[in-house]
Structures are given as C-alpha cells and as structure tokens.
Enzyme design. Sequence first.
Site, PDB file in Angstrom:
ATOM      1  CE  LYS A  97      63.261  60.362  65.147  1.00 46.97           C
ATOM      2  NZ  LYS A  97      64.449  59.729  65.714  1.00 46.97           N
TER       3      LYS A  97
ATOM      4  NE  ARG B 189      67.306  50.981  62.710  1.00 48.16           N
ATOM      5  CZ  ARG B 189      66.028  50.670  62.600  1.00 48.16           C
ATOM      6  NH1 ARG B 189      65.668  49.698  61.767  1.00 48.16           N
ATOM      7  NH2 ARG B 189      65.096  51.299  63.272  1.00 48.16           N
TER       8      ARG B 189
ATOM      9  CD  GLU C 147      57.209  66.320  63.300  1.00 45.60           C
ATOM     10  OE1 GLU C 147      58.186  66.926  62.825  1.00 45.60           O
ATOM     11  OE2 GLU C 147      56.943  65.142  63.026  1.00 45.60           O
TER      12      GLU C 147
ATOM     13  CG  HIS D  52      53.945  56.468  68.908  1.00 47.15           C
ATOM     14  ND1 HIS D  52      52.986  57.156  68.207  1.00 47.15           N
ATOM     15  CD2 HIS D  52      53.873  56.921  70.193  1.00 47.15           C
ATOM     16  CE1 HIS D  52      52.372  57.996  69.023  1.00 47.15           C
ATOM     17  NE2 HIS D  52      52.886  57.876  70.221  1.00 47.15           N
TER      18      HIS D  52
END
Length: 700
Positions: free
Chosen positions: A143, A320, A227, A262
């Site tokens: 990421k 994917r 972040e 999440h």
Amino acid sequence: MSLRPFLSTRHSLRRRLYSSAAAATEVQHRPIRNILIANRGEIALRVSRTASLSGIRTTTIYTLPDSLSEHAHASPYSINIGPSNAYLDGEKIIRIAKEQGCDAVHPGYGFLSENAKFAERCKEEGIVFIGPPGSAIESMGNKSASKDIMLAAGVPCVPGYHGSNQDPSFLAAEADKMGFPVLIKAVKGGGGKGMRIATSAAEFPAMLESAKSESKSSFGDDTVLVERYITTPRHIEVQVFADAFGNCVALGERDCSVQRRHQKIIEESPAPGLDEAIRKDIWKKARDAALAVGYQGAGTVEFIFDNDSGEFFFMEMNTRLQVEHPVTEMVCGQDLVAWQVMVASGLPLPLTQEQVEAQLTGHAFEARIYAENPEKGFIPDSGKLLHLSTPKTTDDVRIDSGFRQGDELTTFYDPMIAKLIVRGTTREEALAKLRLALEDYQVAGPSTNIEFLKTLANHPSFIAGDVETGFIKKHNDSLFAAKETPVEVYAQSALSIILAESQAPKSSDPFTALAGGVGWASNYQKRVVTLDNPNTPDTKIIVELEPVSPACFNITIGTQIFPNVAVRHSSADNTLSSYFPHTRVDSRIIRDGSSLYVFQHGKQHRLSLSQPAWLEKLSGPSEAKSSVLAPMPCKVLRVEVKEGDRVVKDQALVVIESMKMETVIRSPKEGVVKRLPHGEGDVVKAGVGLVVFEEEGEDA
C-alpha cells in the site's frame, strides 16, 4: 446462481474473439482447457460453473475440514490437499496442477489470489495464472509503494506517511502532524485486517500495537502506514479490466460504504447520488491506476470519497476478482469470470469503454449472509446449518453460496455463508426486491446477520442513499433498537412443542384422541410450556394450551386469551398454520434441543425452552456467572491482565482469534481477576471461561 442474463452475450463475444485472435500477433493465444480452482466455497463453485459452460474441465482441491463441502464434490477431479491451511501451499497446488494436466490456475479471491510469488511460480512452471502479472500484484500489493505509483500517474492519494520507518515514536509523531483521527493500516493484505483508527494521541500506541499484531498474524508482515482519517467517507470502488494489448475498461463503480470491522456487508452499483462528472472522473482515474502498473485481468481500484468536500482519493487496488463482482455483472450483463479466462488465454477485451457504458443499466445490490452475531459486535459464529431455505432465484435474484443444509461452518475459514444479489430497473425497485428476498432467507443453527440486513434495508437513511463507512456506528441506536416478540410467536412455538411430542393419532389405537377411547381425557388436559423471554432473559413466558379437539386449542399467554385456535401441523417440513380469531399465522419452527428457531411473517425469532430450577440445582455450583466466556471457538492470542488485577468496565482482558479475525474481549464489569484458566496459544471451545472474577464479598 443464475448466469442467464449474460450467457448469450458471453458466447457470442467468445466466438467473435476467437475468430479475431489471429489478428493478435503481438500476444500468443493459448486456449485454456483444464483449470485448477485454487480456492473453496462459493467462489470455487462460481468459477466451476462458468468453466463448464465454456467447455473447460475443472479440477478442484479441498482440505480435511472441507472434505464434505459442496465445492469438494463439484468436479469429478477433486484432490485432498490436507490440513486447513493447505490452500496457502502454493508449491503443492502447482504440483497437483501439473499432475492433473491443468494448463491454468484460477485463485478466486483471498488465499493465493494476490500472492505475486505464486503468480510468478505458475509462469515458471508453464501454467497460466488467471490473474494479473506478478509485477502488477507486487506493485499494488504494497500500500505504501502503490501510493507513490498513483501519485506519479496523477491519481490523488490521502495525505499520510507511507515510508519504511516503523519506530512507534516516529509514527506517533507523524500522526500528530496529520492531526487526529488517523488510520493505521497494514501495507499488505486486505479485508479490513491490520486496520485500526486512533482518535487521539493517547490511544495511538495501543491501536498501533493491535494493527501490527493482526497484520503479522494475517500476512506475515507488521509494516503499517498512517494516513489522515476522513471522518465522513464513502467507500467507492471501480471494477476495471485490462488485457495484454494495452486496453483497459471501467465497468462502472460500486458503493461499499456500509461496513463493520472495516469489512463490507452490503454493496451496490451504481453508487447512489454520485455526480455524473465525478463518476466519469473516478472511472478514468481507476483506468489510469491500472495502466500505470501494466495491469491485466480483473481488478478493483478502491477510493475514499469525502462526503464533506466531494473529493476522492486512491485507497488501494485489489489485484483479483472481488467478492462483490456479481453486483457489476448484474448491471453490465457480462460474465467477469469468462472475461478473466479470455484475457488469460491471450485474447483482447470483448468491449470498448464506450460499449461498456452503453450496456450499463439498472441497479443492483449484494448482501453478504454471514454466520455472526450483530448484537454482540458482529462476532463470527460456527456450527451446523440445521435448516437452510433460500429465496427463489430468477434473472433478477441470484444466490452465490458454498453451503447446503446440514453442512458445518467451521472456525477455520471466513464465516460468509452466501451472497444474495438482486437487480432492478431503479435503485428503489432493486431495494424492494432485496427486502423481499431477505424475508424468504431462512437459516437455523449458527447466528446470522439476516435480521440485521432486513433492518438495514428498511432504514430511512439507507433508503435515501445517505451512506458512509461510519453508517452503523452513526445509526447504532435505530439499527439495534429493541424489538418486541409478537405474542403469536410464543403461541406457535408452544403449539409446535406439544404437537411434536404428542403421540400420532391412529383410529386403531384406543389410547389416542382420534379413537375417542381411554386416552381421550388425558389427551385433553391443559398443557403448559415455559419459554425464556428473549428481550428480558430473567423473565419467563408462560403459555397455557387447553385442547378443545385434536386440532383446536384455547391458548392463554398472560392476560391474552385466544379461543378455538385451529391448527394444521406438518412434521415433514416443520410448518405450522394456526387460525387465530384475528388472523392466520404460518410458521416454520426448527427445534434443536432447548433452542427454537421460529420463521414467521418474514422474520426469524430465536427462543429457548426455560430450564427447570431443579435441573440448574442438579448441575451443582458453577463459576459461569462470574466468568467471561469465549464467545466462539477460538485461539487465545494474548492475555492482557494478571490474576489479582482490579479491572474496570470495558478494559481489555484477552485477545482471541477465530475465523481469521482478531477480537478483543473486554470486561463486562468492574472487578478483581480471580483466575485465568487459559493462556496464550490455547485453543478453546465456545462457552469456555477465559477470565474468572472474584464473587462480591469474596476475599482476595
């Protein structure tokens, strides 16, 4: 699962593509004839169906816990690969593929689908990996690195720290610079694992440790990024497809904002209320993201959309096929698994971007049916599917599932039972179809989220399309409002118990009510059934049944009396129809010991027979009342307290892992820890004591 909406289109496209393959001189066309499906459950069945319709042989694999599963029997060529974690054994899977003469491997999603090394190993062994190149997986799988690539490609990213310095004090300082709240996220993996939100500097160290721990156990890497956390975000993702000829299309977007832990619960396409200019821009940025890494095959570019500012930022790319790909299939009329096979075999994409946009019609929802308990923080559940009845499938109602009635949901894998996908010409129509289909979905055994999904689909804010990732927390009180159990549910439950336990009447038997012999009087005595009140467990519901005739009863529940209730009962399918003075009530009632699952008027009610006082005394003294019990079969990861510690309400006691999810068990009260029966690494069953408190007045 119904593939009818796009089968004719897919076959005509396939013929057209194969006829044009000769023109594709830059890329060698390699027809795929035998696919090893390196996955399990519904996605294995999903891939198998499309392969069969295309005349492609499939080889399936299964582990010991999955030996009786549906996917293990979906192909005549099915190989046992051993223990529960063997789906991750890439070398073994490649060896089996070669032994079985497979020319391709389809990884589904999860497990090996985003493993760059596995994709490269397949290539080295001359096996087609039905997915993107290993280099693209590597670029997008990290990421931190992927955000640098996106920024260079002009794709906006959320401000944050994505570097290699993992010193806790440094990360805490970076978080302070951004301002709280901040999002801590594992740089590898997905599915919400290794992700935590820190709302303050004081909370940051504990959230960082938890995210790193879960990331390490899930992905073998505890590197995280930090972040800025957008407070009112939507989760909008774009389905992209690219081929080896430099073509890339966006097949619309999906809104996946409503989540717990999440992880997504319900998805829809198109995203509601999205400005058309922003919609087209987000499609373009998604295509730019895919092209920036030389992508091929199916992928999903995920964005955070800021409801306050209208800005969107790149979050990550899933390299994917997504769990929610059927939503896109419903609105674009294409079989995305068939597309995967075409691209992997060296053929160009079947449609241009303009053709895709011309075919996007209607609205679709996907609801994930999970074995979990929403009222207890959505903790996963397991056990045998005692009863399973699903809605009727049509071109507009589709079910992707890997389980049948009688199957066992184990703790080894994700607790998703099925996906319910519906389509309508408008969002309102699609949502109405979703509500009706959920009412017809019946599962008895493990706890499920079906009733929660019904509440969600009827929530005014969801109906209005006013969604964000904090939707459940924001509307917690209304989503989990207490609901009274209709009195007819208690009546039907009591009737089912009495009728099931009564001797079947036979005219030749003088001791049955039907014969009118000696047994007549005893069969017409008043019966009493005592049920626990699911709304207030300390109170009981007393149901009195006075037979009037073999199929008619006077029923009394508290002060309510229902005279002459005629009953029709079928033990074959556990159905019960009762004609009350005010209405007819049809129920299906499944009994498992003292537990009762009542399906009535499109709702499920879970009741239990009250345990007699003498039985509780017979069992002797127990620490259960002063213990914190394991909510599910699990492994103890960490014990956060010591014997003798005084703890406060909601303090972390034990961290457990089950169904690939890490859960913090918190104290239900203030008290002193008397005993810790289990330590780190122990595997325990549901209901086993994890922490025992001292009784009030007991000496420390």
